[in-house]
Structure formats: structure tokens, C-alpha cells
Scaffold this motif. Structure first.
Motif, PDB file in Angstrom:
ATOM      1  N   CYS A 101       0.189   3.021   3.718  1.00 20.35           N
ATOM      2  CA  CYS A 101       0.665   2.437   4.983  1.00 20.35           C
ATOM      3  C   CYS A 101       1.731   1.368   4.784  1.00 20.35           C
ATOM      4  O   CYS A 101       2.202   0.789   5.757  1.00 20.35           O
ATOM      5  CB  CYS A 101      -0.509   1.902   5.800  1.00 20.35           C
ATOM      6  N   CYS A 149      -6.094  -0.074   5.378  1.00 21.42           N
ATOM      7  CA  CYS A 149      -6.991   1.046   5.094  1.00 21.42           C
ATOM      8  C   CYS A 149      -8.065   0.687   4.068  1.00 21.42           C
ATOM      9  O   CYS A 149      -8.868   1.537   3.708  1.00 21.42           O
ATOM     10  CB  CYS A 149      -6.182   2.252   4.599  1.00 21.42           C
ATOM     11  N   CYS A 183      -5.675  -3.228   0.423  1.00 24.70           N
ATOM     12  CA  CYS A 183      -4.837  -3.076   1.609  1.00 24.70           C
ATOM     13  C   CYS A 183      -5.634  -3.494   2.839  1.00 24.70           C
ATOM     14  O   CYS A 183      -6.734  -2.994   3.062  1.00 24.70           O
ATOM     15  CB  CYS A 183      -4.393  -1.625   1.733  1.00 24.70           C
ATOM     16  N   CYS A 235       0.841  -1.192   0.000  1.00 21.84           N
ATOM     17  CA  CYS A 235       0.000   0.000   0.000  1.00 21.84           C
ATOM     18  C   CYS A 235       0.882   1.249   0.000  1.00 21.84           C
ATOM     19  O   CYS A 235       1.819   1.349   0.798  1.00 21.84           O
ATOM     20  CB  CYS A 235      -0.897  -0.004   1.233  1.00 21.84           C
TER      21      CYS A 235
HETATM   22 ZN   LIG Z   1      -3.180   1.020   3.284  1.00 22.26          ZN
END
Ligand SMILES: [Zn+2]
Length: 67
Positions: A10, A58, A55, A7
Motif C-alpha cells: 500500500c 495492512c 505497515c 509498504c
Molecule cells: Zn501495507
């Protein structure tokens, strides 16, 4: 295999999502002419299929074109 997709927000490893039959993403697929021998006359860049990755952190979804 290509390097692991992460991702961009993150940096968590993305989980590959399997497409269930036809979906909204199906319209991005390129269909080769049936009279062309299907596997014989297709260049690699013409059979890329969009594959969604999500992801787990998130829930952001990114779509990559894969062979
Ligand atoms: Zn993420």
C-alpha cells in the motif's frame, strides 16, 4: 539516514518496532567473540541487527537488517 521504508503493498510509511529484549528474531543476531575487543575487530556487515517494521495500513511486518 536511508530513505523512508514503505509498504510494498500500500506504499504507506512503515513504523519501526522496537525489539523487547530477546525474541524469536534474536537468533538472527550475530554475536562477536568477547575476546576480540567487541568494537575494535568487528566489520560493519557483521553487526547488522534485524529490525522489524510494520505497515499501519495492512499490519504487514517486514524485517530489515540495520547497522
Ligand atoms: Zn501495507
Amino acid at each position: 539516514m536511508p530513505s523512508e521504508k514503505v509498504c510494498p503493498d500500500c506504499e504507506e510509511p512503515l513504523e519501526r518496532m522496537e525489539l523487547q529484549g530477546t525474541s524469536a528474531l534474536g537468533s538472527l543476531s550475530i554475536v562477536a567473540p568477547a575476546d576480540d575487543g567487541f568494537l575494535s575487530g568487528i566489520r560493519a556487515d557483521e553487526v547488522l541487527a534485524p529490525v522489524p517494521y510494520v505497515c499501519p495500513e495492512c499490519r504487514r511486518t517486514l524485517v530489515y537488517a540495520e547497522e
